[in-house]
Design a protein around this motif. Structure first.
Motif, PDB file in Angstrom:
ATOM      1  N   LEU A 838      11.362 -45.743 -21.599  1.00 19.24           N
ATOM      2  CA  LEU A 838      10.592 -46.316 -23.069  1.00 19.24           C
ATOM      3  C   LEU A 838       9.632 -46.463 -23.752  1.00 19.24           C
ATOM      4  CD1 LEU A 838      12.849 -48.158 -24.957  1.00 19.24           C
ATOM      5  CD2 LEU A 838      12.435 -50.442 -23.077  1.00 19.24           C
ATOM      6  N   ILE A 839       9.936 -46.540 -24.743  1.00 24.24           N
ATOM      7  CA  ILE A 839       8.929 -46.671 -26.010  1.00 24.24           C
ATOM      8  C   ILE A 839       8.680 -47.751 -26.538  1.00 24.24           C
ATOM      9  CG2 ILE A 839       6.486 -45.119 -27.131  1.00 24.24           C
ATOM     10  CD1 ILE A 839       6.697 -44.843 -24.229  1.00 24.24           C
ATOM     11  N   LEU A 840       7.932 -48.723 -26.410  1.00 26.11           N
ATOM     12  CA  LEU A 840       8.113 -49.908 -27.661  1.00 26.11           C
ATOM     13  C   LEU A 840       6.444 -50.503 -28.127  1.00 26.11           C
ATOM     14  CD1 LEU A 840       9.919 -53.436 -26.848  1.00 26.11           C
ATOM     15  CD2 LEU A 840       7.788 -53.147 -27.693  1.00 26.11           C
ATOM     16  N   TYR A 841       6.699 -50.069 -29.114  1.00 22.05           N
ATOM     17  CA  TYR A 841       4.956 -50.328 -30.058  1.00 22.05           C
ATOM     18  C   TYR A 841       5.236 -51.736 -31.163  1.00 22.05           C
ATOM     19  CZ  TYR A 841       7.748 -48.077 -34.095  1.00 22.05           C
ATOM     20  OH  TYR A 841       8.170 -48.395 -35.587  1.00 22.05           O
ATOM     21  N   VAL A 842       4.195 -52.202 -31.383  1.00 26.15           N
ATOM     22  CA  VAL A 842       4.324 -53.011 -32.301  1.00 26.15           C
ATOM     23  C   VAL A 842       2.536 -52.886 -33.187  1.00 26.15           C
ATOM     24  CG1 VAL A 842       3.430 -55.827 -32.548  1.00 26.15           C
ATOM     25  CG2 VAL A 842       4.851 -55.151 -30.993  1.00 26.15           C
ATOM     26  N   SER A 843       2.751 -52.979 -34.593  1.00 18.80           N
ATOM     27  CA  SER A 843       1.986 -51.754 -34.732  1.00 18.80           C
ATOM     28  C   SER A 843       1.616 -52.892 -36.367  1.00 18.80           C
ATOM     29  CB  SER A 843       2.350 -50.936 -35.378  1.00 18.80           C
ATOM     30  OG  SER A 843       0.883 -50.137 -36.807  1.00 18.80           O
ATOM     31  N   ASP A 844      -0.039 -53.237 -36.743  1.00 18.40           N
ATOM     32  CA  ASP A 844      -0.233 -54.287 -38.114  1.00 18.40           C
ATOM     33  C   ASP A 844      -0.961 -53.348 -38.553  1.00 18.40           C
ATOM     34  OD1 ASP A 844      -3.348 -54.673 -37.612  1.00 18.40           O
ATOM     35  OD2 ASP A 844      -2.180 -55.329 -35.398  1.00 18.40           O
ATOM     36  N   GLY A 845      -1.351 -54.029 -39.694  1.00 21.41           N
ATOM     37  CA  GLY A 845      -1.546 -52.628 -41.193  1.00 21.41           C
ATOM     38  C   GLY A 845      -3.212 -52.853 -40.960  1.00 21.41           C
ATOM     39  N   GLY A 846      -3.962 -54.395 -40.684  1.00 23.83           N
ATOM     40  CA  GLY A 846      -4.752 -54.789 -40.516  1.00 23.83           C
ATOM     41  C   GLY A 846      -6.182 -53.938 -40.038  1.00 23.83           C
ATOM     42  N   PRO A 847      -7.922 -54.483 -40.084  1.00 21.07           N
ATOM     43  CA  PRO A 847      -8.730 -53.859 -39.736  1.00 21.07           C
ATOM     44  C   PRO A 847      -8.687 -53.310 -38.384  1.00 21.07           C
ATOM     45  CG  PRO A 847      -9.411 -56.305 -39.975  1.00 21.07           C
ATOM     46  CD  PRO A 847      -7.813 -55.996 -40.460  1.00 21.07           C
ATOM     47  N   GLY A 848      -7.603 -53.339 -37.713  1.00 18.96           N
ATOM     48  CA  GLY A 848      -8.264 -53.343 -36.338  1.00 18.96           C
ATOM     49  C   GLY A 848      -8.981 -53.458 -35.979  1.00 18.96           C
ATOM     50  N   ILE A 849      -9.021 -52.823 -34.287  1.00 17.72           N
ATOM     51  CA  ILE A 849     -10.406 -53.484 -33.525  1.00 17.72           C
ATOM     52  C   ILE A 849     -10.958 -53.036 -33.429  1.00 17.72           C
ATOM     53  CG2 ILE A 849     -10.715 -54.044 -30.817  1.00 17.72           C
ATOM     54  CD1 ILE A 849      -7.571 -54.839 -30.714  1.00 17.72           C
ATOM     55  N   PRO A 850     -12.471 -53.132 -32.962  1.00 24.98           N
ATOM     56  CA  PRO A 850     -13.709 -52.020 -33.280  1.00 24.98           C
ATOM     57  C   PRO A 850     -13.949 -51.669 -32.239  1.00 24.98           C
ATOM     58  CG  PRO A 850     -13.685 -54.616 -33.929  1.00 24.98           C
ATOM     59  CD  PRO A 850     -13.268 -55.095 -33.678  1.00 24.98           C
ATOM     60  N   LEU A 891       0.240 -50.360 -21.147  1.00 24.11           N
ATOM     61  CA  LEU A 891       0.277 -51.075 -22.089  1.00 24.11           C
ATOM     62  C   LEU A 891      -1.180 -50.344 -23.168  1.00 24.11           C
ATOM     63  CD1 LEU A 891       0.892 -52.961 -24.559  1.00 24.11           C
ATOM     64  CD2 LEU A 891      -0.624 -54.480 -23.261  1.00 24.11           C
ATOM     65  N   VAL A 892      -0.900 -49.569 -23.541  1.00 20.93           N
ATOM     66  CA  VAL A 892      -1.790 -48.479 -24.252  1.00 20.93           C
ATOM     67  C   VAL A 892      -2.385 -48.965 -25.642  1.00 20.93           C
ATOM     68  CG1 VAL A 892      -2.911 -46.264 -25.230  1.00 20.93           C
ATOM     69  CG2 VAL A 892      -1.164 -47.005 -23.263  1.00 20.93           C
ATOM     70  N   LEU A 893      -3.492 -49.101 -26.290  1.00 21.98           N
ATOM     71  CA  LEU A 893      -3.859 -50.037 -27.554  1.00 21.98           C
ATOM     72  C   LEU A 893      -4.370 -48.372 -28.353  1.00 21.98           C
ATOM     73  CD1 LEU A 893      -5.227 -51.542 -29.848  1.00 21.98           C
ATOM     74  CD2 LEU A 893      -7.340 -51.554 -28.732  1.00 21.98           C
ATOM     75  N   GLN A 894      -4.155 -47.951 -29.385  1.00 23.05           N
ATOM     76  CA  GLN A 894      -4.423 -46.932 -30.761  1.00 23.05           C
ATOM     77  C   GLN A 894      -5.140 -47.481 -31.857  1.00 23.05           C
ATOM     78  OE1 GLN A 894      -2.417 -43.762 -31.181  1.00 23.05           O
ATOM     79  NE2 GLN A 894      -1.617 -42.648 -29.344  1.00 23.05           N
ATOM     80  N   SER A 895      -6.456 -47.697 -31.921  1.00 27.99           N
ATOM     81  CA  SER A 895      -6.710 -48.282 -33.004  1.00 27.99           C
ATOM     82  C   SER A 895      -7.472 -47.521 -33.464  1.00 27.99           C
ATOM     83  CB  SER A 895      -7.693 -49.372 -32.859  1.00 27.99           C
ATOM     84  OG  SER A 895      -7.851 -50.372 -34.078  1.00 27.99           O
ATOM     85  N   PRO A 896      -7.781 -46.430 -34.679  1.00 24.11           N
ATOM     86  CA  PRO A 896      -8.686 -45.969 -35.244  1.00 24.11           C
ATOM     87  C   PRO A 896      -8.987 -46.092 -36.559  1.00 24.11           C
ATOM     88  CG  PRO A 896      -6.151 -44.455 -35.678  1.00 24.11           C
ATOM     89  CD  PRO A 896      -6.357 -46.515 -35.467  1.00 24.11           C
ATOM     90  N   PRO A 897     -10.360 -46.864 -36.654  1.00 27.87           N
ATOM     91  CA  PRO A 897     -11.779 -47.247 -37.906  1.00 27.87           C
ATOM     92  C   PRO A 897     -10.927 -47.330 -39.370  1.00 27.87           C
ATOM     93  CG  PRO A 897     -12.834 -45.481 -36.615  1.00 27.87           C
ATOM     94  CD  PRO A 897     -11.130 -45.359 -35.844  1.00 27.87           C
ATOM     95  N   GLY A 898     -10.249 -48.866 -39.162  1.00 31.18           N
ATOM     96  CA  GLY A 898      -9.378 -49.053 -40.260  1.00 31.18           C
ATOM     97  C   GLY A 898      -8.349 -48.830 -41.256  1.00 31.18           C
ATOM     98  N   GLN A 899      -7.832 -48.718 -39.819  1.00 29.60           N
ATOM     99  CA  GLN A 899      -6.148 -47.677 -40.131  1.00 29.60           C
ATOM    100  C   GLN A 899      -5.482 -49.732 -38.926  1.00 29.60           C
ATOM    101  OE1 GLN A 899      -5.788 -44.116 -39.048  1.00 29.60           O
ATOM    102  NE2 GLN A 899      -7.535 -43.435 -39.872  1.00 29.60           N
ATOM    103  N   GLY A 900      -5.704 -50.522 -38.564  1.00 24.63           N
ATOM    104  CA  GLY A 900      -4.845 -51.035 -38.199  1.00 24.63           C
ATOM    105  C   GLY A 900      -4.952 -50.758 -36.208  1.00 24.63           C
ATOM    106  N   ALA A 901      -4.046 -51.409 -35.980  1.00 30.17           N
ATOM    107  CA  ALA A 901      -3.969 -51.144 -34.248  1.00 30.17           C
ATOM    108  C   ALA A 901      -2.115 -50.973 -33.774  1.00 30.17           C
ATOM    109  CB  ALA A 901      -4.720 -52.957 -33.718  1.00 30.17           C
ATOM    110  N   THR A 902      -1.905 -51.070 -33.488  1.00 26.86           N
ATOM    111  CA  THR A 902      -1.066 -49.743 -32.085  1.00 26.86           C
ATOM    112  C   THR A 902      -0.794 -50.328 -31.264  1.00 26.86           C
ATOM    113  OG1 THR A 902      -0.041 -48.697 -34.356  1.00 26.86           O
ATOM    114  CG2 THR A 902       0.938 -48.747 -32.103  1.00 26.86           C
ATOM    115  N   ASP A 906       4.572 -48.668 -22.518  1.00 26.33           N
ATOM    116  CA  ASP A 906       5.423 -47.480 -21.952  1.00 26.33           C
ATOM    117  C   ASP A 906       6.053 -47.950 -20.314  1.00 26.33           C
ATOM    118  OD1 ASP A 906       6.246 -45.485 -20.488  1.00 26.33           O
ATOM    119  OD2 ASP A 906       4.648 -44.503 -21.160  1.00 26.33           O
ATOM    120  N   LEU A 907       7.880 -47.813 -20.225  1.00 23.21           N
ATOM    121  CA  LEU A 907       7.896 -48.624 -19.236  1.00 23.21           C
ATOM    122  C   LEU A 907       9.520 -47.940 -18.566  1.00 23.21           C
ATOM    123  CD1 LEU A 907       9.014 -52.166 -20.172  1.00 23.21           C
ATOM    124  CD2 LEU A 907       7.098 -51.647 -18.850  1.00 23.21           C
ATOM    125  N   PRO A 908       9.484 -47.735 -17.470  1.00 22.51           N
ATOM    126  CA  PRO A 908      10.668 -46.701 -16.836  1.00 22.51           C
ATOM    127  C   PRO A 908      11.829 -47.639 -17.317  1.00 22.51           C
ATOM    128  CG  PRO A 908       9.355 -48.126 -15.267  1.00 22.51           C
ATOM    129  CD  PRO A 908       8.674 -48.359 -16.624  1.00 22.51           C
TER     130      PRO A 908
END
Length: 915
Positions: A838-850, A891-902, A906-908
């Protein structure tokens, strides 16, 4: 031409009358100061017969100067036509004329020189033939005096020789016969060349004679494991042959076939073909290279590349029998394919018309004595690897010997040497069985000796026995002495074994060649027993000294190696170096031993020291070496490199000592990192205490303020009690502060449980959509205040096995962070099934994480912004990460510069949900 002009004289044009000899130079002039010819002469020729009435008054003097001569050979004087202008075309004619005459003169001189060389070579050849004939005669006299007493001693039944003396006499007799055979071959050849051979041709039953001669080799063929076939046909009439010559033809051909046939067989066939009789000797031996076939019957020519049972031979056998066959009016030929075998054939014409009448005998003559058969067969048997020892080995208990010194050597037999019995192991390699036996008998009284018949067998024995010394002949089959030495020196297991080379090649050049090839000593045949024992003893002592030095090197408490030559070949490595850098480096150049993907830093230091001679001492030099899994392991080395020089100061190699300091360096680096982390932890602790104090103090202060305000409003001193709305507002505010403080305390308790490994989970099956709706309901007011637009995407009818309250805590933290750090941007929440996950995600459109914070985002006390702008203890994501891991998820983070954080959870899935 031929006017007697001074050689090298240069002339200038002159004018003179013809009253006397032609004046070629002006009176009083120095000829050496005048320009060189060609020149023109003004002549008064008087009455001259020719095509024109006017005689020529000018001439050209042209030097005849063939190439390669220091001075002109002569001069050509050519008249100039009085009716033709001396222009370029006319001059070109004279130049061609000059070149033609010069070439003609050069050709005549070359012909004369070639004739002189041919005459000189013929004279040398006649002198050589005369020498061979004379020296062969001279050899036969002492050989007769040697063989006569030897045969009498061996045949004397009244006073028989003791067994040990008889063995020595038989050895001497056998080799004297061999020497006589060689001398006879040389004498026959010289007689044939001198035209002094007088053959005697008798009518002969060639079939029977050939069968008798072929039978001589049957024993040798069978002992060698070869299939031996003799097929003869009745040729129908006697054949006129010189029986002694025919014996030499047949035995030489069979000897060659036996010598070069190691497997398979030999076939002898005699048959009539029309008006000729044909003898064929076919073998399945090593064959003759195609390039060598045209020279196979040349005098003294040997096919060095052919592999045979021995390298012994003079190279005149085939040339001799070719001449013998020619004396019979016949032909000798060969067909051969390298690696498949050879076929030699002899064809003789029938009858006697082709033979000199004065040498033809009508009677059958005396029966053939077969004088050479035993000599040929005995020699062939000595070529076999299992040939019997020529001398009996010494007894098991040799007589004690006195202490060795240069003055204690007695005679030439080796008696009196003080060489301790069994002190070392000596390997003897020689293809001559008699020589093997003789050398072994001399050495075995003092050392353990093993003898083999060729270089390949010697190399195999060296690997098996690891001898203390190798004594090898130069000329051997399969692998000669130089090839054996090269192979020994190229193998790390045998590189250091002392090597003495035996050779019949005398002279300083031969000795230097052997020593340059890597031999430790060079002994020329014939040698005395005393000299042999002294050389062997000396090399064994040197070998022991080298072994002691090698043992010290091998037992050194550091990884060490010796590298030789400009290619920096690993010549010696001790066990510590082998364990550290790899055993496969031995015998390889440094550049080849450098693994693919290696740093090359160490190689650069090695090459620099060899090039400059300046030592290098380096600390923590990086290197890479293959590991046991086929990858590369990183090493850090302390390195000492020093150049090794010869007696003249020239750099010959390098002595290298290395010590791995990877663990020490890593330990130091870890200590430095630990110190840095400790300092960071102390700073984080202080920051946390400050933040915790602030975060806890804020709700407590607000709670106290609202309580105090409520108390005052409810106090009897006040005129009018507070309204219900104000009380409700005050209580709601106080409740929020209490809830906030409760969450802070829960976070601290969760961290404490995680650190203690007591974070419990109560697993249940539930619908993730229900949990998401519950979390979003609690944040509805905050999302409206932050102007966040919700985008929800979900896959229906999924069931998840989890701790619902804990996962709600995770999702609450992620949604809270998205609203807090990205107000006014879309909030995207969704989940889907991907295989059994099961893939569950929470994403925003903020400045992201440096990027510099992303690696630490799940650590304790890590906060995503400046302390003055971000609320919280920095524990939320740390706790969320631990909860997800407790569910065997990620629990994985993806945060391209200036494109928010997601954030992805990932659960069985439970088995039913996967289906």
């Amino acid at each position: 031409t031929g006017m007697g002009l001074p050689p090298g004289t240069a002339w200038s044009p002159v004018e003179a009358g013809m009253d006397g000899p032609w004046p070629f130079a002006t009176a009083g002039a120095d000829p050496l100061d005048v320009p060189r010819a060609p020149l023109s002469l003004n002549l008064d020729m008087g009455t001259v017969l020719g095509p024109y009435e006017e005689p020529p008054t000018h001439a050209r003097v042209l030097p005849i100067h063939p190439a390669g001569m220091a001075e002109p050979f002569g001069y050509l004087v050519a008249g100039v036509s009085p009716r033709r202008a001396m222009d370029d075309t006319y001059r070109g004619f004279y130049e061609q004329f000059q070149a033609t005459v010069t070439n003609a003169v050069a050709s005549v001189r070359a012909y004369e020189a070639e004739a002189q060389r041919a005459e000189a070579l013929a004279a040398i050849d006649r002198a050589k033939t005369a020498f061979f004939s004379n020296v062969s005669h001279e050899f036969r006299t002492p050989l007769t005096l040697i063989l006569g007493p030897l045969e009498e001693s061996l045949a004397d039944a009244s006073a028989p020789l003791p067994p040990s003396q008889r063995a020595r006499q038989e050895l001497t007799h056998r080799n004297a016969l061999r020497l006589l055979k060689l001398v006879n071959s040389l004498l026959d050849f010289s007689r044939i060349e001198a035209g002094r051979v007088k053959a005697s041709y008798h009518p002969t039953d060639l079939t029977r004679l050939t069968e008798d001669l072929a039978s001589v080799f049957r024993s040798a063929m069978e002992k060698a494991g070869l299939q031996y076939t003799v097929e003869t046909q009745d040729v129908g009439e006697p054949i006129y042959v010189d029986r002694d010559m025919w014996e030499k033809v047949v035995l030489n051909l069979l000897s060659n076939a036996f010598k070069f046939t190691l497997h398979g067989g030999v076939t002898v066939r005699l048959q009539r073909e029309g008006t000729r009789v044909r003898l064929t000797v076919r073998d399945t031996g090593t064959g003759i290279p195609e390039a060598e076939l045209p020279r196979v019957f040349e005098r003294f020519h040997r096919v060095e590349s052919s592999r045979g049972r021995t390298h012994e031979g003079t190279g005149i056998g085939l040339a001799l029998i070719q001449e013998l066959v020619k004396l019979h009016g016949g032909t000798l030929g060969v067909h051969s394919v390298e690696g498949e075998g050879s076929t030699f054939f002899v064809e003789l014409p029938l009858g006697r018309a082709h033979l000199p009448a004065e040498q033809v005998q009508e009677d059958e003559g005396t029966p053939h004595a077969g004088k050479l058969g035993s000599a040929f067969s005995e020699e062939a048997l000595r070529w076999l690897p299992d040939a019997p020892e020529s001398l009996p080995p010494p007894g098991a208990e040799p007589e004690p010997v006195r202490a060795f010194s240069s003055s204690s050597v007695l005679g030439n037999t080796g008696a009196g040497f003080a060489l301790p019995v069994g002190r070392g192991r000596v390997l003897v390699a020689d293809d001559n069985a008699d020589m093997r036996g003789y050398v072994s008998s001399l050495l075995s009284a003092h050392w353990n000796v093993r003898a083999v018949a060729d270089g390949e067998a010697a190399f195999e024995a060296a690997l098996e026995l690891t001898p203390d010394l190798i004594l090898s002949d130069v000329m051997m089959p399969r692998l000669d002495g130089f090839g054996l030495l090269h192979k020994l020196r190229g193998d790390a297991r045998t590189r250091g074994i002392p090597f003495i080379m035996l050779s019949a090649r005398a002279g300083e050049e031969a000795r230097i060649e052997g020593l340059q090839a890597g031999a430790d000593d060079y002994l020329v045949k014939p040698f005395s027993a005393r000299e042999l024992l002294a050389r062997v003893d000396s090399q064994l002592q040197l070998g022991q000294a080298r072994q002691q030095l090698s043992d010290f090197f091998m037992q050194a408490p550091a990884a060490m190696c010796v590298m030789m030559g400009p290619d920096l070949v690993f010549s010696v490595i001790n066990p510590m170096f082998a364990n550290l850098m790899g055993r496969d480096m031995l015998g390889r150049p440094a550049r080849d031993a450098q693994p693919v993907g290696g740093h090359g830093v160490l190689l650069q230091h090695l090459e620099r020291v060899y090039r400059t001679g300046e030592p290098f001492v380096g600390r923590e030099v990086p290197a890479r070496q293959p590991d046991s899994q086929g990858g590369l392991k990183e090493l850090l080395l302390d390195v000492d490199i020093h150049a090794q020089r010869d007696g003249k100061g020239r750099i010959q190699g390098l002595l290298v000592a290395v010590q791995e300091v990877s663990e020490r360096t890593h330990a130091r680096q870890q200590l430095e990192t630990l110190t840095h982390d400790l300092q960071h932890a102390v700073a984080a602790r202080d920051t946390f205490l400050g933040v915790a104090s602030h975060e806890l103090k804020t709700p407590v202060t607000a709670l106290l303020l609202h309580l105090e305000m409520t108390r005052r409003r409810l106090s009897p001193k006040r005129g009018e009690p507070p309204s219900a709305e104000k009380l409700t507002s005050a209580m709601d505010s106080a409740l929020r502060q209490v809830e906030r403080m409760s969450r802070l305390v829960d976070e601290l308790l969760d961290v404490s449980r995680i650190r203690a490994g007591k974070l419990d989970f109560h697993m249940e099956e539930s619908d993730p959509m229900e949990m998401i709706h519950e979390v979003l309901d609690t944040f509805r007011e905050q999302m409206e205040q932050a102007r966040c637009v919700l985008e929800l995407r979900a896959e229906l009818n999924l069931r998840v096995w989890w701790d619902r309250s804990r996962m709600q805590q995770v999702l609450t933290n992620l949604v809270s962070n998205a609203i807090k750090y990205a107000p006014g941007t879309p909030l995207r929440i969704g989940f889907t099934r991907r295989g059994d996950r099961l893939i569950l995600y929470v994403s925003d459109g903020g400045p992201g994480i440096p990027p510099e914070h992303q690696a630490r985002v799940f650590e304790r006390f890590e906060r995503g912004g400046p302390p003055q702008t971000v609320h919280g203890l920095g524990l939320g994501l740390f706790i969320a990460h631990q909860i997800v891991q407790g569910h065997h998820g990620k629990l994985v983070l993806q945060s391209p510069p200036g494109q928010g954080a997601t954030f992805f959870i990932d659960l069985p899935l439970p088995p039913r949900a996967q289906a």
